[in-house]
Design an enzyme around this catalytic site. Structure first.
Site, mmCIF file in Angstrom:
data_model
loop_
_atom_site.group_PDB
_atom_site.id
_atom_site.type_symbol
_atom_site.label_atom_id
_atom_site.label_comp_id
_atom_site.label_asym_id
_atom_site.label_seq_id
_atom_site.Cartn_x
_atom_site.Cartn_y
_atom_site.Cartn_z
ATOM 1 N N ARG A 12 -10.002 1.378 -26.959
ATOM 2 C CA ARG A 12 -9.161 0.883 -25.868
ATOM 3 C C ARG A 12 -8.312 -0.293 -26.341
ATOM 4 O O ARG A 12 -8.813 -1.215 -26.967
ATOM 5 C CB ARG A 12 -10.047 0.436 -24.695
ATOM 6 C CG ARG A 12 -9.236 -0.037 -23.499
ATOM 7 C CD ARG A 12 -10.059 -0.073 -22.236
ATOM 8 N NE ARG A 12 -10.921 -1.236 -22.163
ATOM 9 C CZ ARG A 12 -11.649 -1.553 -21.095
ATOM 10 N NH1 ARG A 12 -11.657 -0.764 -20.032
ATOM 11 N NH2 ARG A 12 -12.409 -2.627 -21.094
ATOM 12 N N SER A 13 -7.022 -0.224 -26.026
ATOM 13 C CA SER A 13 -6.142 -1.380 -26.282
ATOM 14 C C SER A 13 -5.809 -2.027 -24.945
ATOM 15 O O SER A 13 -6.378 -3.042 -24.579
ATOM 16 C CB SER A 13 -4.884 -0.950 -27.028
ATOM 17 O OG SER A 13 -5.196 -0.587 -28.360
ATOM 18 N N HIS A 26 -4.464 1.438 -20.084
ATOM 19 C CA HIS A 26 -3.571 2.058 -19.093
ATOM 20 C C HIS A 26 -3.595 3.579 -19.094
ATOM 21 O O HIS A 26 -2.811 4.205 -18.384
ATOM 22 C CB HIS A 26 -2.130 1.565 -19.285
ATOM 23 C CG HIS A 26 -1.906 0.197 -18.732
ATOM 24 N ND1 HIS A 26 -2.656 -0.878 -19.116
ATOM 25 C CD2 HIS A 26 -1.029 -0.279 -17.816
ATOM 26 C CE1 HIS A 26 -2.245 -1.946 -18.463
ATOM 27 N NE2 HIS A 26 -1.259 -1.616 -17.659
ATOM 28 N N VAL A 60 -0.233 -2.586 -26.718
ATOM 29 C CA VAL A 60 0.614 -2.156 -27.826
ATOM 30 C C VAL A 60 -0.022 -0.973 -28.573
ATOM 31 O O VAL A 60 0.662 -0.068 -29.031
ATOM 32 C CB VAL A 60 0.850 -3.346 -28.786
ATOM 33 C CG1 VAL A 60 1.508 -2.887 -30.064
ATOM 34 C CG2 VAL A 60 1.687 -4.410 -28.105
ATOM 35 N N GLY A 61 -1.361 -0.972 -28.648
ATOM 36 C CA GLY A 61 -2.063 0.076 -29.389
ATOM 37 C C GLY A 61 -1.842 1.459 -28.814
ATOM 38 O O GLY A 61 -1.361 2.362 -29.498
ATOM 39 N N GLY A 62 -2.147 1.642 -27.542
ATOM 40 C CA GLY A 62 -2.058 2.963 -26.932
ATOM 41 C C GLY A 62 -0.646 3.335 -26.501
ATOM 42 O O GLY A 62 -0.351 4.503 -26.277
ATOM 43 N N HIS A 63 0.225 2.336 -26.386
ATOM 44 C CA HIS A 63 1.582 2.578 -25.879
ATOM 45 C C HIS A 63 2.475 3.183 -26.968
ATOM 46 O O HIS A 63 3.015 4.288 -26.806
ATOM 47 C CB HIS A 63 2.138 1.245 -25.373
ATOM 48 C CG HIS A 63 3.507 1.275 -24.770
ATOM 49 N ND1 HIS A 63 3.930 2.258 -23.904
ATOM 50 C CD2 HIS A 63 4.560 0.423 -24.904
ATOM 51 C CE1 HIS A 63 5.190 2.007 -23.531
ATOM 52 N NE2 HIS A 63 5.592 0.909 -24.139
ATOM 53 N N TYR A 88 1.856 10.017 -20.279
ATOM 54 C CA TYR A 88 1.451 10.252 -18.891
ATOM 55 C C TYR A 88 0.394 11.351 -18.914
ATOM 56 O O TYR A 88 0.542 12.412 -18.318
ATOM 57 C CB TYR A 88 2.643 10.642 -18.022
ATOM 58 C CG TYR A 88 3.646 9.525 -17.787
ATOM 59 C CD1 TYR A 88 3.272 8.198 -17.970
ATOM 60 C CD2 TYR A 88 4.937 9.795 -17.363
ATOM 61 C CE1 TYR A 88 4.177 7.165 -17.754
ATOM 62 C CE2 TYR A 88 5.844 8.763 -17.149
ATOM 63 C CZ TYR A 88 5.457 7.454 -17.346
ATOM 64 O OH TYR A 88 6.350 6.442 -17.116
HETATM 65 C C1 LIG Z 1 1.383 0.920 -14.633
HETATM 66 C C2 LIG Z 1 1.805 1.722 -15.842
HETATM 67 C C3 LIG Z 1 3.109 1.625 -16.298
HETATM 68 C C4 LIG Z 1 3.527 2.346 -17.413
HETATM 69 N N1 LIG Z 1 4.810 2.209 -17.850
HETATM 70 C C5 LIG Z 1 5.213 2.864 -18.966
HETATM 71 C C6 LIG Z 1 6.523 2.700 -19.485
HETATM 72 O O1 LIG Z 1 7.340 1.966 -18.946
HETATM 73 N N2 LIG Z 1 6.860 3.374 -20.605
HETATM 74 C C7 LIG Z 1 5.980 4.196 -21.238
HETATM 75 O O2 LIG Z 1 6.346 4.779 -22.257
HETATM 76 N N3 LIG Z 1 4.742 4.378 -20.768
HETATM 77 C C8 LIG Z 1 4.323 3.726 -19.672
HETATM 78 N N4 LIG Z 1 3.045 3.900 -19.216
HETATM 79 C C9 LIG Z 1 2.139 4.790 -19.949
HETATM 80 C C10 LIG Z 1 1.534 4.073 -21.156
HETATM 81 O O3 LIG Z 1 2.477 4.056 -22.216
HETATM 82 C C11 LIG Z 1 0.267 4.788 -21.620
HETATM 83 O O4 LIG Z 1 -0.674 4.793 -20.594
HETATM 84 C C12 LIG Z 1 -0.308 4.139 -22.869
HETATM 85 O O5 LIG Z 1 -1.211 5.030 -23.467
HETATM 86 C C13 LIG Z 1 -0.985 2.824 -22.565
HETATM 87 O O6 LIG Z 1 -1.494 2.206 -23.707
HETATM 88 P P1 LIG Z 1 -2.783 1.260 -23.541
HETATM 89 O O7 LIG Z 1 -3.100 0.687 -24.868
HETATM 90 O O8 LIG Z 1 -2.563 0.329 -22.413
HETATM 91 O O9 LIG Z 1 -3.856 2.312 -23.063
HETATM 92 P P2 LIG Z 1 -5.360 2.671 -23.464
HETATM 93 O O10 LIG Z 1 -5.923 3.238 -22.209
HETATM 94 O O11 LIG Z 1 -6.065 1.539 -24.098
HETATM 95 O O12 LIG Z 1 -5.159 3.816 -24.534
HETATM 96 C C14 LIG Z 1 -4.453 4.997 -24.286
HETATM 97 C C15 LIG Z 1 -4.890 6.076 -25.279
HETATM 98 O O13 LIG Z 1 -4.657 5.636 -26.611
HETATM 99 C C16 LIG Z 1 -5.879 5.485 -27.320
HETATM 100 N N5 LIG Z 1 -5.792 4.209 -28.024
HETATM 101 C C17 LIG Z 1 -5.831 2.976 -27.488
HETATM 102 N N6 LIG Z 1 -5.697 2.049 -28.440
HETATM 103 C C18 LIG Z 1 -5.560 2.712 -29.601
HETATM 104 C C19 LIG Z 1 -5.393 2.288 -30.942
HETATM 105 N N7 LIG Z 1 -5.343 0.998 -31.256
HETATM 106 N N8 LIG Z 1 -5.297 3.232 -31.906
HETATM 107 C C20 LIG Z 1 -5.358 4.538 -31.592
HETATM 108 N N9 LIG Z 1 -5.528 5.008 -30.341
HETATM 109 C C21 LIG Z 1 -5.626 4.087 -29.348
HETATM 110 C C22 LIG Z 1 -6.968 5.486 -26.275
HETATM 111 O O14 LIG Z 1 -8.200 5.930 -26.805
HETATM 112 C C23 LIG Z 1 -6.382 6.409 -25.236
HETATM 113 O O15 LIG Z 1 -6.553 7.749 -25.634
HETATM 114 C C24 LIG Z 1 2.609 3.192 -18.092
HETATM 115 C C25 LIG Z 1 1.305 3.286 -17.628
HETATM 116 C C26 LIG Z 1 0.892 2.564 -16.515
HETATM 117 C C27 LIG Z 1 -0.531 2.693 -16.035
#
Ligand SMILES: Cc1cc2nc3c(=O)[nH]c(=O)nc-3n(C[C@H](O)[C@H](O)[C@H](O)COP(=O)(O)OP(=O)(O)OC[C@H]3O[C@@H](n4cnc5c(N)ncnc54)[C@H](O)[C@@H]3O)c2cc1C
Ligand SMILES: *[C@@H]1O[C@H](CO)[C@@H](O)[C@H](O)[C@H]1NC(C)=O
Ligand SMILES: *[C@@H]1O[C@H](CO)[C@@H](O)[C@H](O)[C@H]1NC(C)=O
Ligand SMILES: *[C@@H]1O[C@H](CO)[C@@H](O)[C@H](O)[C@H]1NC(C)=O
Length: 534
Positions: free
Chosen positions: A113-114, A117, A186-189, A481
């Site tokens: 988890r990063s 989201h 930044v990680g999951g995005h 998504y």
């Molecule tokens: C309120 C909201 C707004 C959003 N707005 C946008 C937007 O403007 N533009 C857009 O493109 N997307 C948007 N998203 C979607 C977002 O890009 C994805 O949900 C993204 O995966 C979030 O990254 P995270 O690190 O927060 O999520 P996490 O839930 O931590 O991770 C998402 C996925 O990536 C994996 N992961 C996490 N960290 C790593 C890592 N370091 N290395 C490898 N895998 C990893 C996790 O296991 C999981 O499968 C939005 C989502 C939400 C909920």
């Protein structure tokens, strides 16, 4: 290191014993102790290991707080969702390496988890594989901006809002083209693409990645040169949780003007909303590349006996320039919106980022350092890409559907510009030339399980209604998504289904790279890239 290895091990053994004595000897605590011992044996750094672990046995309140801290979709935090045995929060990169080695050795299923989201909670819930543990990177959030090389290194646990903040701290005329919501990790995005309000000018976040550091299934840290161009290709859009743990990204900064203009103009159905939206569909991808206008569509007004709830369409714009030039652009390309000087607000780029992220105008940029989500609820989401304008009767049918639901929300994001000039196979994200806009479908609720089935049913019916108006063969979707309705890996044929929707022709290359880079499938979840397809 301050401690000799043997002395450190002795201290660790003591701590581990202490834990054994004070905690109830449940199987989960045994797993945690085995994992801790393994970490000690495989990591060079001495650290307060117990303070980096969160488990229900240690402190149930604290465990719950940590689990919920960044989890965005409350639908995955109900009592019936499986919980991790423990959460481990590495302080150094070596801890991540050791965690990967130990998860593999102890055959403990790992979720990374990063920012938390993930739309389907995949970073903190494993529905089918238990027991599982979470490696949460929230304490690895260093960001180093280097204007000389026009780049920055950002660690995975930082939010995208912190990245923006650190850039503007050094320069008001540099930025980065990624997500709109400041609390994204930044990680999951970036691993799934990362679009935002500057995508029409600069492409996605993942299009602007220069290098990365990843921990592979053997616990090795690899940079771009060491991982090779195939893996470097795969992690820029192939989705999270499939190839390894991204520790950090090196991103390319982009130029932004000192003055940026934002606006929001709302039209209800009574204000010709349908007609204006029909026009927006025709122009949004062709506008000046400095201009991004997304449409936020919701129901408005109260349902009364006279039943006059309506649909509101809010046009939210960011223009990389001043309001005078913006008004000229709008007059020429989209006069139907009726944008006026008084709708326009000029500000710095960072303030425009905050405006779009939903901060109040009075909030200082430092609010971006909070890293807190502004928006948490129970939700179900889906996505679509649109290649031809949806006709007026299609929109009118959609309004009927939206008016049946309590809190529906749909956000339409324009493409074109740079998005159309990058080849479909450049990175795994394939939705490029020919895409007019992307739709995000959302429905949210606050009473937990009570009404979940009703909202899920509504979402699926609405999605089915829209089928004839959106991209076909495949009906494309955005991997960030995440939508488990598109299929899960338990069914082999399903992988082809969701794989082609997210990645089109890039899916097979992703599978091939996955098979070579993580042949034992250590990094997996319901929709991770499979090592092979039948
Ligand atoms: C309120 C909201 C707004 C959003 N707005 C946008 C937007 O403007 N533009 C857009 O493109 N997307 C948007 N998203 C979607 C977002 O890009 C994805 O949900 C993204 O995966 C979030 O990254 P995270 O690190 O927060 O999520 P996490 O839930 O931590 O991770 C998402 C996925 O990536 C994996 N992961 C996490 N960290 C790593 C890592 N370091 N290395 C490898 N895998 C990893 C996790 O296991 C999981 O499968 C939005 C989502 C939400 C909920
Ligand atoms: C458990 O954690 C909570 C929340 O951080 C804290 O208030 C409480 O003191 C802790 N309990 C124990 C026994 O340490
Ligand atoms: C809804 O109906 C009320 C009462 O007839 C009226 O005052 C109001 O203006 C209507 N609102 C809309 C948005 O049509
Ligand atoms: C995009 O596709 C259209 C036809 O659909 C084509 O005319 C145009 O040249 C393409 N643009 C680019 C940049 O490839």
């Amino acid at each position: 290191m301050a401690f000799a290895v043997s002395k450190r091990n002795a201290i660790m053994a003591f701590l581990v014993t202490l834990l054994l004595v004070v905690s109830v000897p449940l199987s989960s605590s045994t797993l945690q102790q085995d994992f801790m011992q393994c970490l000690v044996d495989n990591s060079d750094i001495s650290f307060p290991i117990t303070a980096s672990f969160f488990s229900p046995d240690q402190n149930a309140t604290l465990f719950k707080e940590e689990l919920e801290s960044t989890a965005q979709n409350l639908r995955y935090l109900t009592p019936s969702n499986p919980k991790p045995v423990f959460i481990f929060e590495p302080l150094y990169e070596t801890h991540v390496q050791a965690a990967v080695v130990c998860a593999k050795k102890l055959q403990l299923h790992l979720r990374v988890r990063s920012g938390g989201h993930d739309y389907e909670g995949l970073s903190f819930v494993s529905e089918n594989e238990t027991p599982f543990v979470i490696v949460d990177l929230s304490k690895l959030r260093q960001i180093d901006v280097d204007l000389d090389s026009n780049s920055a290194w950002a660690h995975a646990g930082a939010t995208i809002g912190e990245v923006y903040y650190r850039i503007q701290e050094k320069s008001q005329t540099h930025g980065f083209p990624a997500g709109l919501c400041s609390s994204l990790g930044v990680g999951g995005h970036l691993v799934g693409g990362a679009y935002g309000s500057m995508m029409r000018k600069f492409g996605l976040g993942a299009d602007n990645v220069l290098d990365a550091r990843i921990v592979d299934a053997n616990g090795k840290i690899l940079d771009r040169a060491a991982m090779g161009e195939d893996v470097f290709w795969a992690i820029r859009g192939g989705g999270g949780g499939s190839f390894g743990v991204i520790l950090a990204w090196k991103i390319k900064l982009v130029p932004v003007p000192a003055i940026v203009t934002v606006f929001t103009v709302t039209k209800t159905l009574e204000q010709d909303g349908t007609k204006v939206l029909y026009k927006w569909q025709q122009v949004a991808d062709k506008l000046d590349e400095d201009l991004f206008i997304r449409v936020i569509i919701q129901t408005a007004g109260k349902t009364t006996k006279t039943g006059n709830r309506t649909i509101s369409t809010s046009y939210q714009g960011q223009f990389l320039g001043d309001s005078n030039r913006l008004l000229q652009v709008m007059q020429k390309s989209f006069p139907e919106l009726g944008l006026t000087k008084k709708d326009c607000v000029e500000m710095s780029w960072i303030k425009s980022v905050m405006y779009i992220a939903g901060f109040p105008n009075s909030a200082a940029p430092e609010a971006l350092l909070d890293g807190k989500s502004l928006f948490k609820n129970h939700f179900k989401a889906k996505s679509d890409f649109v290649k031809e304008p949806i006709p007026v009767e299609g929109l009118e049918g959609l309004w009927k559907k939206l008016l049946q639901e309590d809190s529906p929300l749909t956000i339409w994001n324009p493409y074109g510009g740079m998005m159309a000039r990058i080849a479909e196979s450049e990175i795994p994200f394939p939705h490029r030339n020919g895409t007019l806009f992307k739709i995000q479908w959302l429905t949210t609720w606050s009473d937990g399980k009570a009404s979940e089935a009703k909202h899920m049913k509504w979402m699926r019916e609405m999605y089915s209604y829209m089928e004839k108006y959106v991209s076909k063969n495949p009906r494309a979707a955005y991997v960030n998504y995440r939508d488990l309705d598109l299929g899960v890996n338990e069914e082999e044929s399903d992988a082809r289904e969701w794989g082609s929707k997210y990645f089109k022709g890039n899916f097979e290359r992703l599978v091939k790279i996955k098979g070579e880079f993580d042949p034992e499938n250590l990094f997996r979840h319901e929709q991770s890239i499979p090592t092979k397809i039948g």
